[in-house]
Design a protein around this motif. Structure first.
Motif, PDB file in Angstrom:
ATOM      1  N   ASP A 169    -108.544  38.796   7.828  1.00 24.40           N
ATOM      2  CA  ASP A 169    -108.702  40.184   6.764  1.00 24.40           C
ATOM      3  C   ASP A 169    -109.509  41.377   7.406  1.00 24.40           C
ATOM      4  N   TYR A 170    -109.758  41.232   8.664  1.00 27.97           N
ATOM      5  CA  TYR A 170    -110.487  42.404   8.974  1.00 27.97           C
ATOM      6  C   TYR A 170    -109.719  43.671   9.192  1.00 27.97           C
ATOM      7  N   ARG A 171    -110.397  44.857   8.977  1.00 31.08           N
ATOM      8  CA  ARG A 171    -109.669  46.058   9.081  1.00 31.08           C
ATOM      9  C   ARG A 171    -110.812  47.135   9.974  1.00 31.08           C
ATOM     10  N   PHE A 172    -110.262  47.522  10.843  1.00 32.18           N
ATOM     11  CA  PHE A 172    -111.398  48.554  11.751  1.00 32.18           C
ATOM     12  C   PHE A 172    -111.469  49.783  10.975  1.00 32.18           C
ATOM     13  N   ALA A 173    -112.811  49.889  10.574  1.00 28.12           N
ATOM     14  CA  ALA A 173    -113.150  50.952   9.668  1.00 28.12           C
ATOM     15  C   ALA A 173    -114.032  51.982  10.452  1.00 28.12           C
ATOM     16  N   GLY A 174    -115.031  51.794  11.306  1.00 25.31           N
ATOM     17  CA  GLY A 174    -115.920  52.566  11.878  1.00 25.31           C
ATOM     18  C   GLY A 174    -116.875  52.890  10.681  1.00 25.31           C
ATOM     19  N   THR A 175    -116.911  54.501  10.498  1.00 27.12           N
ATOM     20  CA  THR A 175    -117.764  54.804   9.425  1.00 27.12           C
ATOM     21  C   THR A 175    -116.964  55.700   8.489  1.00 27.12           C
ATOM     22  N   ILE A 176    -115.803  55.557   8.303  1.00 29.28           N
ATOM     23  CA  ILE A 176    -114.895  56.006   7.110  1.00 29.28           C
ATOM     24  C   ILE A 176    -113.987  54.787   6.648  1.00 29.28           C
ATOM     25  N   HIS A 177    -112.931  55.082   5.602  1.00 31.95           N
ATOM     26  CA  HIS A 177    -111.971  54.189   5.463  1.00 31.95           C
ATOM     27  C   HIS A 177    -110.905  53.901   6.280  1.00 31.95           C
ATOM     28  N   PRO A 178    -110.666  52.661   6.479  1.00 26.69           N
ATOM     29  CA  PRO A 178    -109.541  52.360   7.471  1.00 26.69           C
ATOM     30  C   PRO A 178    -108.423  53.369   7.360  1.00 26.69           C
ATOM     31  N   ASN A 179    -108.077  53.690   6.312  1.00 27.27           N
ATOM     32  CA  ASN A 179    -106.758  54.608   6.115  1.00 27.27           C
ATOM     33  C   ASN A 179    -107.173  56.188   6.731  1.00 27.27           C
TER      34      ASN A 179
END
Length: 445
Positions: A169-179
């Protein structure tokens, strides 16, 4: 007509410094250091409500920096300001002033004024960048800015312990929403691809390393774009890069790419059929990037749009004021009606229609589609004049606008002030108001 007489010869150092400054400014305006720890990677209703009513200090500093950047670019830049806008330039000019006029009928005039000023200063900064940097330098600045923010986001996740790509269920976001992250990384992939195919003048100390470096950067950005699991942006990136690659290729290469693509797809289908497997479910799950539970309703977007339709119908011509629809009261009402929480319209068309009415959405469509047409014409002209050494900006603008147009169908990212939209407006401004005086195939990078 040259509006300013001063000039600054921008080189690689200026390009890198401007890119880092842009990355820092938009980090302050739109990023959340703890985004990867949030359940939905975004502010909750309480945070959004507070942001609606209050002025964020980081955003205020970012806005002041935008104003300074635009002023410096307009003062020190050398590109002449010329009207070459046509329909696209007219639509862009109208779209620039419409948010300020929306103060007259806004539900929250103070909020509309603040956000219109941010939007206006973002365009002001874009104008300064267009005057300061050449088309090729703008593409490099966009790539460096994306890489800087990507690097900060990756380091943030590593520091917080949220970088877990091995989890399903991981999604790379960093410091903003993944989208948002996916769209931003997509801009970097397009920039890398265009700079590879439009290398410019050869020579210099690092000319031999430029190609492999750009390939490595593009591969890394694409990999992490896939890790965001943003289906809309990933599909848009693949489509945009494919379009740019075919667009920039010569006649025989275009045919080879087209035949190769069809042949590869056919070979995959034949192999799957020969194995006797029914790949329907696996293909569907892969296309949904492991997020197929809400595919039929586009992850709830259909319910959101159905709930927003009456609001658009109530004010179809004027809207509710630029970026002022999402008050805390309306958020809670919509959450109750839909049955789950969400933080926006998830469509640039709905978002623009809510803020600026249907005429605003029409202007946005004119900017995107007309800009793509303008970029395509400029690219054909570059191919006739400069060949592979011509300016990469038209192809880059075409790819970014194609990516933005596809993303706008299911996301509202381009309706707000963000790094991606700054890059888009820089390309449009360069094409319509600050064109380069000569082909960049005859000048250094």
């Amino acid at each position: 007509m040259n509006l300013w007489t001063s000039g600054w010869k921008s080189g690689p150092g200026t390009t890198i410094a401007v890119a880092i400054l842009i990355a820092a400014i938009y980090y302050g305006i739109e990023h959340l250091p703890d985004a990867s720890t949030r359940p939905d990677y975004a502010p909750d209703a309480e945070t959004m409500g507070a942001a609606f009513e209050q002025v964020d200090v980081r955003r205020r500093l970012g806005v002041l920096a935008l104003a300074a950047l635009g002023a410096a670019g307009l003062w020190f830049g050398r590109a002449e300001a010329r009207w070459n806008g046509g329909l696209v330039g007219t639509a862009l000019a109208a779209f620039t002033v419409l948010p300020f006029f929306s103060v007259l009928w806004s539900d929250a005039p103070g909020v509309t004024i603040r956000r219109s000023v941010v939007f206006g200063l973002s365009l002001w900064a874009a104008a300064g960048l267009c005057r300061l940097l050449s088309g090729r330098q703008l593409v490099w600045a966009a790539l460096v800015a994306v890489c800087v923010q990507f690097g900060v986001g990756l380091l943030t996740e590593l520091f917080l312990g949220t970088f877990r790509p091995w989890e399903s269920d991981y999604r790379f976001a960093g410091t903003i929403h993944p989208n948002m992250q996916a769209l931003q990384l997509g801009v970097g992939v397009v920039a890398s691809a265009v700079l590879l195919l439009r290398p410019g003048r050869r020579g210099g100390r690092w000319s031999d390393f430029r190609g492999p470096l750009l390939c490595a950067v593009a591969a890394a950005l694409l990999l992490f774009c896939l890790l965001t699991k943003s289906r809309t942006s990933v599909g848009g990136v693949i489509a945009a890069v494919a379009a740019v690659a075919v667009f920039l290729s010569s006649g025989p290469t275009k045919n080879l790419l087209a035949i190769g693509g069809v042949g590869l797809a056919g070979a995959v289908i034949v192999v799957l059929l020969l194995t006797g497997l029914d790949p329907t479910d696996d293909i569907r799950d892969a296309a949904m990037m492991g997020r197929s539970e809400d595919a039929g309703s586009l992850s709830g977007r259909v319910q959101i749009w159905d709930a927003l339709d009456p609001y658009v119908a109530d004010r179809p011509l004027l809207g509710y004021g630029y970026l002022t629809f999402w008050s805390e009261r309306r958020l809670y009402a919509l959450h109750s009606e839909v049955g789950f929480k969400f933080a926006g319209a998830h469509s640039a068309w709905y978002e623009t229609a809510l803020g600026l009415g249907i005429p605003g959405a029409i202007l946005l469509a004119t900017i995107l589609l007309g800009g793509m047409s303008r970029a395509a014409s400029a690219e054909l002209a570059e191919q006739r004049v400069g060949g592979t050494g011509g300016s990469p900006l038209p192809a880059f603008l075409f790819g970014v606008l194609a990516l933005a147009a596809l993303n706008s169908l299911l996301e509202a990212i381009i309706a707000d002030v963000r790094l991606t939209t700054l890059v888009m407006y820089c390309g449009l401004g360069k094409a319509t108001f600050f064109p380069d005086a000569r082909s960049e195939g005859r000048r250094a990078d």
